[in-house]
Design an enzyme around this catalytic site. Structure first.
Site, mmCIF file in Angstrom:
data_model
loop_
_atom_site.group_PDB
_atom_site.id
_atom_site.type_symbol
_atom_site.label_atom_id
_atom_site.label_comp_id
_atom_site.label_asym_id
_atom_site.label_seq_id
_atom_site.Cartn_x
_atom_site.Cartn_y
_atom_site.Cartn_z
ATOM 1 C CG ASP A 1 -2.075 0.927 1.087
ATOM 2 O OD1 ASP A 1 -2.377 1.319 -0.050
ATOM 3 O OD2 ASP A 1 -2.686 1.272 2.109
ATOM 4 C CG HIS B 1 0.639 2.073 -9.393
ATOM 5 N ND1 HIS B 1 0.297 1.713 -8.102
ATOM 6 C CD2 HIS B 1 -0.415 2.803 -9.861
ATOM 7 C CE1 HIS B 1 -0.908 2.193 -7.810
ATOM 8 N NE2 HIS B 1 -1.353 2.873 -8.857
ATOM 9 C CG LEU C 1 9.627 -17.727 -2.504
ATOM 10 C CD1 LEU C 1 10.436 -16.695 -1.717
ATOM 11 C CD2 LEU C 1 8.835 -17.011 -3.595
HETATM 12 C C1 IPE Z 1 -1.021 0.079 -3.662
HETATM 13 O O1 IPE Z 1 -0.859 1.458 -3.660
HETATM 14 C C2 IPE Z 1 -1.008 -0.502 -5.050
HETATM 15 C C3 IPE Z 1 -2.239 -1.164 -5.498
HETATM 16 C C4 IPE Z 1 -3.423 -1.123 -4.947
HETATM 17 C C5 IPE Z 1 -2.096 -1.931 -6.716
HETATM 18 P P1 IPE Z 1 -2.131 2.397 -3.742
HETATM 19 O O2 IPE Z 1 -2.481 2.584 -5.164
HETATM 20 O O3 IPE Z 1 -3.225 1.857 -2.873
HETATM 21 O O4 IPE Z 1 -1.560 3.758 -3.148
HETATM 22 P P2 IPE Z 1 -2.295 4.752 -2.153
HETATM 23 O O5 IPE Z 1 -2.865 3.937 -1.040
HETATM 24 O O6 IPE Z 1 -3.341 5.455 -2.935
HETATM 25 O O7 IPE Z 1 -1.210 5.664 -1.691
HETATM 26 MG MG MG Z 2 -4.012 2.229 -0.968
#
Ligand code: IPE
Ligand code: MG
Length: 222
Positions: free
Chosen positions: A2, A19, A113
């Site tokens: 997250d 991402h 793994l």
């Molecule tokens: C996690 O980061 C990635 C996925 C859900 C694929 P977020 O996209 O949730 O990033 P925030 O929480 O908005 O900062």
């Molecule tokens: Mg998030």
């Protein structure tokens, strides 16, 4: 995993950059887990709720996933990593699903793994689907309701054959489970890390594992 979006926002970058950086963390954490001798690593890459994000972000996440799988296919095999996937895979784009299936088949015999990708995954959906499959067997007379116990139930989850997690790491300081492996984490030790996922690298993983080692696990006993 997250905090990709917030990591990017803090730097004045588009979410997609977050991402991208997060995908780097995945590569690094996977290497570190192999080094540590971790046998199972499950990554919550895309939740069943993530489909409600703007279509452009969903598309970008899927193409990042495609690229990751495409690039890693050879590496995973070389690293002796077996790939599995859990979640409602039929909701994924056909191309992504085909890639997952191809790499699963290619790495099926690998033993160092097991990397479990949770894709379009929701813990409640998984439990409901297990209940449905048991109910249908009961209606068909294949099982009696009294046959249903923890083991039989777990055998109908998508994680059948995969041990329950010992350690659950959540980044960006959130104190919630967000529909992840609801059944399987009954006794998992939770480590909440303040850093955003793109900043979670080898050192942060080692720290989380050290924290885990300091925990005294009692599984409800004294
Ligand atoms: C996690 O980061 C990635 C996925 C859900 C694929 P977020 O996209 O949730 O990033 P925030 O929480 O908005 O900062
Ligand atoms: Mg998030």
């Amino acid at each position: 995993m997250d905090g990709n979006g917030r990591w990017a926002k803090e730097r004045g970058l588009p979410r997609l950059e977050g991402h991208r950086a997060g995908a780097e963390s995945v590569r690094e954490v996977l290497e570190a887990c192999i080094e540590l001798g971790v046998e199972y690593l499950t990554l919550y890459a895309f939740s069943s709720e993530n489909w409600s994000r703007p279509p452009a972000e969903v598309t970008a996440l899927m193409s990042l996933l495609d690229r990751f799988l495409d690039e890693k296919a050879k590496d995973l095999d070389r690293q002796n990593v077996r790939l599995l996937a859990i979640g409602q895979l039929d909701r994924l784009p056909a191309k992504t699903r085909a890639l997952v299936e191809r790499i699963k088949a290619r790495t099926a015999e690998n033993t160092t793994l097991t990397l479990v990708l949770a894709l379009s995954y929701g813990g409640r959906e998984e439990i409901v689907s297990a209940a449905r499959s048991l109910a249908s067997d009961a209606v068909d007379g294949k099982i009696a309701p009294s046959d249903i116990d923890n083991d039989l139930f777990a055998s109908r989850l998508q994680t059948a054959g995969i041990p329950d997690p010992d350690l659950l790491i959540r980044t960006s300081g959130e104190m919630r489970v967000s529909n992840f492996l609801l059944w399987q984490i009954s006794y998992a030790e939770m480590v909440i890390v303040k850093k955003f996922w793109p900043e979670f690298r080898q050192g942060e993983l080692f720290e989380a594992v050290n924290e885990y080692k300091r925990r005294h696990r009692r599984f409800g006993a004294l």
